[in-house]
Design an enzyme around this catalytic site. Sequence first.
Site, PDB file in Angstrom:
ATOM      1  N   LYS A  26      -0.208   4.824  -0.880  1.00 29.74           N
ATOM      2  CA  LYS A  26      -0.361   4.191   0.427  1.00 29.74           C
ATOM      3  C   LYS A  26       0.445   4.919   1.509  1.00 29.74           C
ATOM      4  O   LYS A  26       0.005   5.041   2.656  1.00 29.74           O
ATOM      5  CB  LYS A  26       0.057   2.715   0.341  1.00 29.74           C
ATOM      6  N   SER A  29       0.068  -1.438   2.399  1.00 30.89           N
ATOM      7  CA  SER A  29       0.688  -2.551   1.676  1.00 30.89           C
ATOM      8  C   SER A  29       2.178  -2.566   1.981  1.00 30.89           C
ATOM      9  O   SER A  29       2.786  -1.527   2.217  1.00 30.89           O
ATOM     10  CB  SER A  29       0.465  -2.386   0.170  1.00 30.89           C
ATOM     11  N   SER A  30       2.759  -3.762   1.917  1.00 27.54           N
ATOM     12  CA  SER A  30       4.201  -3.876   2.193  1.00 27.54           C
ATOM     13  C   SER A  30       5.048  -3.198   1.131  1.00 27.54           C
ATOM     14  O   SER A  30       6.248  -2.980   1.339  1.00 27.54           O
ATOM     15  CB  SER A  30       4.596  -5.357   2.300  1.00 27.54           C
ATOM     16  N   CYS A  31       4.456  -2.823  -0.002  1.00 28.74           N
ATOM     17  CA  CYS A  31       5.235  -2.174  -1.061  1.00 28.74           C
ATOM     18  C   CYS A  31       5.619  -0.738  -0.705  1.00 28.74           C
ATOM     19  O   CYS A  31       6.343  -0.084  -1.449  1.00 28.74           O
ATOM     20  CB  CYS A  31       4.478  -2.199  -2.386  1.00 28.74           C
ATOM     21  N   TYR A  43       1.492   3.272  -6.698  1.00 25.81           N
ATOM     22  CA  TYR A  43       0.622   2.674  -5.676  1.00 25.81           C
ATOM     23  C   TYR A  43       1.239   2.854  -4.290  1.00 25.81           C
ATOM     24  O   TYR A  43       0.546   3.212  -3.329  1.00 25.81           O
ATOM     25  CB  TYR A  43       0.434   1.185  -5.984  1.00 25.81           C
TER      26      TYR A  43
END
Length: 312
Positions: A141, A108-110, A137
């Site tokens: 990742k 994810s881009s987060c 989160y």
Amino acid sequence: MEKSAKIYVAGHRGMVGSAIHRHLLAQGFDNIVTRTSKELDLRDQQAVTSFFSEENPEYVFLAAAKVGGIVANNTYRADFIYENLAIQNNVIHQSHVHGVKKLMFLGSSCIYPKMAPQPLKEDSLLTGLLEPTNEPYAIAKIAGIKMCEAYRAQYGCNFISVMPTNLYGINDNYHPENSHVLPALIRRFHEAKEKGLPEVVIWGSGTPLREFLYADDLAEACVFLMENYNESGFLNIGVGEDLSIKNLAALIKEIIGYEGQLRYDDSKPDGTPRKLMDVSKLHALGWKHKTSIRDGIKLAYQDFLEKLKSFS
């Protein structure tokens, strides 16, 4: 990948996994293995071990994850880090143990620091502090990326990682509190139109900039990279363009046909000011997205209308 290769799509009922599943079928792959979460709990180490022993997939798309929007990420912090780590640990390790030819891990881009330079380049990973609301989160990742790199370095596993930008499309989550911004706005504007409400409240200031990729475009990119990319470093997948939440809301309002007013609630968090992916590496490999944000929202809204009865 040969058309007859055994391919396991983990998370095939989610938005990303279902898009990958559809794209594989459309491309003529006819030996796809799937399990629902009721059939196989990926958090259960023994269950995952047994599954890999029985099925011995040759290729794995790891699209299963516990996901949600800013509220869900910030509320269920322990669940988000524990469940995602458990899923990743089990699937990646068993892919190594059972000799999977290639695995793709979807992140994810987060994962990027909150204040990383824009657009976000792959080498910005771990160069600063994360956005606090989704830190658990993001850490899970990041661990998945590093796990793939470690198994490649120690065991020679061809495990690759890709980082999609914000996604939307068929099979999205339209929960009023736990969904991402685009599907949440689709639902909010639709309900306001149906009820004749005079205004729609948008969380935050509306100034954050976000990039959105239609999930079926992501699926095409994933299959393309599974067949054409074999490097250690992860790759961004996005469109390379962004728009403000205010402009997104105006576009969704127009497509749905809502005629009331918009009001922004500054008491709600904005999250990261901007998240735009640098997709120059992906473009250099020969892949670009096909679906415009306007066309994608129209398709997503039709999917929402078809699913309306199931969550009303």
